[in-house]
Scaffold this motif. Structure first.
Motif, mmCIF file in Angstrom:
data_model
loop_
_atom_site.group_PDB
_atom_site.id
_atom_site.type_symbol
_atom_site.label_atom_id
_atom_site.label_comp_id
_atom_site.label_asym_id
_atom_site.label_seq_id
_atom_site.Cartn_x
_atom_site.Cartn_y
_atom_site.Cartn_z
ATOM 1 N N THR A 107 0.378 6.606 11.381
ATOM 2 C CA THR A 107 1.735 6.240 10.963
ATOM 3 C C THR A 107 1.731 5.796 9.504
ATOM 4 N N HIS A 108 2.911 5.764 8.929
ATOM 5 C CA HIS A 108 3.050 5.248 7.564
ATOM 6 C C HIS A 108 2.726 3.758 7.535
ATOM 7 N N GLU A 109 3.063 3.064 8.604
ATOM 8 C CA GLU A 109 2.787 1.630 8.665
ATOM 9 C C GLU A 109 1.288 1.362 8.614
ATOM 10 N N ALA A 110 0.505 2.188 9.301
ATOM 11 C CA ALA A 110 -0.950 2.024 9.281
ATOM 12 C C ALA A 110 -1.498 2.294 7.875
ATOM 13 N N ALA A 111 -0.973 3.298 7.203
ATOM 14 C CA ALA A 111 -1.397 3.588 5.832
ATOM 15 C C ALA A 111 -1.026 2.443 4.897
ATOM 16 N N ASN A 112 0.166 1.904 5.046
ATOM 17 C CA ASN A 112 0.590 0.772 4.220
ATOM 18 C C ASN A 112 -0.282 -0.445 4.485
ATOM 19 N N ARG A 113 -0.609 -0.684 5.756
ATOM 20 C CA ARG A 113 -1.458 -1.819 6.109
ATOM 21 C C ARG A 113 -2.844 -1.666 5.473
ATOM 22 N N ALA A 114 -3.417 -0.464 5.518
ATOM 23 C CA ALA A 114 -4.724 -0.221 4.902
ATOM 24 C C ALA A 114 -4.661 -0.415 3.393
ATOM 25 N N SER A 115 -3.574 0.027 2.774
ATOM 26 C CA SER A 115 -3.404 -0.153 1.334
ATOM 27 C C SER A 115 -3.307 -1.633 0.975
ATOM 28 N N GLU A 116 -2.572 -2.396 1.769
ATOM 29 C CA GLU A 116 -2.441 -3.834 1.516
ATOM 30 C C GLU A 116 -3.773 -4.545 1.719
ATOM 31 N N GLU A 117 -4.535 -4.130 2.738
ATOM 32 C CA GLU A 117 -5.845 -4.743 2.961
ATOM 33 C C GLU A 117 -6.791 -4.440 1.801
ATOM 34 N N ALA A 118 -6.740 -3.231 1.264
ATOM 35 C CA ALA A 118 -7.575 -2.878 0.113
ATOM 36 C C ALA A 118 -7.179 -3.711 -1.107
ATOM 37 N N LEU A 119 -5.888 -3.937 -1.287
ATOM 38 C CA LEU A 119 -5.424 -4.773 -2.397
ATOM 39 C C LEU A 119 -5.931 -6.197 -2.241
ATOM 40 N N ILE A 120 -5.931 -6.705 -1.011
ATOM 41 C CA ILE A 120 -6.434 -8.058 -0.747
ATOM 42 C C ILE A 120 -7.923 -8.131 -1.060
ATOM 43 N N VAL A 121 -8.683 -7.097 -0.696
ATOM 44 C CA VAL A 121 -10.114 -7.064 -0.990
ATOM 45 C C VAL A 121 -10.336 -7.092 -2.499
ATOM 46 N N ALA A 122 -9.609 -6.274 -3.238
ATOM 47 C CA ALA A 122 -9.764 -6.234 -4.694
ATOM 48 C C ALA A 122 -9.391 -7.574 -5.326
ATOM 49 N N MET A 123 -8.320 -8.179 -4.850
ATOM 50 C CA MET A 123 -7.912 -9.476 -5.398
ATOM 51 C C MET A 123 -8.953 -10.547 -5.103
ATOM 52 N N SER A 124 -9.510 -10.548 -3.887
ATOM 53 C CA SER A 124 -10.507 -11.560 -3.549
ATOM 54 C C SER A 124 -11.805 -11.349 -4.345
ATOM 55 N N LEU A 125 -12.198 -10.079 -4.564
ATOM 56 C CA LEU A 125 -13.375 -9.814 -5.393
ATOM 57 C C LEU A 125 -13.175 -10.353 -6.804
ATOM 58 N N ASN A 126 -12.002 -10.116 -7.364
ATOM 59 C CA ASN A 126 -11.714 -10.602 -8.718
ATOM 60 C C ASN A 126 -11.684 -12.127 -8.773
ATOM 61 N N LEU A 127 -11.083 -12.754 -7.767
ATOM 62 C CA LEU A 127 -11.031 -14.220 -7.751
ATOM 63 C C LEU A 127 -12.418 -14.825 -7.588
#
Length: 79
Positions: free
Chosen positions: A51-71
């Motif tokens: 679903t599009h929702e699953a793709a959006n959720r994966a994209s948001e999780e990847a963004l969270i990973v990138a933000m946490s790595l940077n922090l």
């Protein structure tokens, strides 16, 4: 409907203006300066989502990973 202001947004064109290219360069330089770890958070591979929702959720999780790595990298460099 009420119209406020008379600003016009430039439409996409085949030949960008010099000002648009300069703005893009500033935007990219700012993003690179803020990014401590060169990662988008998305692991290499082929992804298929039901679903599009699953793709959006994966994209948001990847963004969270990138933000946490940077922090985490920023916190480590300040110690």
């Amino acid at each position: 409907m009420r119209v406020v202001g008379n600003s016009h947004i430039a439409l996409p064109s085949l030949m960008p203006s010099a000002a648009a290219l300069q703005q893009a360069a500033v935007h990219q330089a700012t993003a690179l300066a803020l990014m401590r770890v060169a990662s988008s958070g998305v692991r290499k591979g082929v992804y298929r989502f039901a679903t599009h929702e699953a793709a959006n959720r994966a994209s948001e999780e990847a963004l969270i990973v990138a933000m946490s790595l940077n922090l985490n990298h920023m916190a480590d460099s300040q110690i």
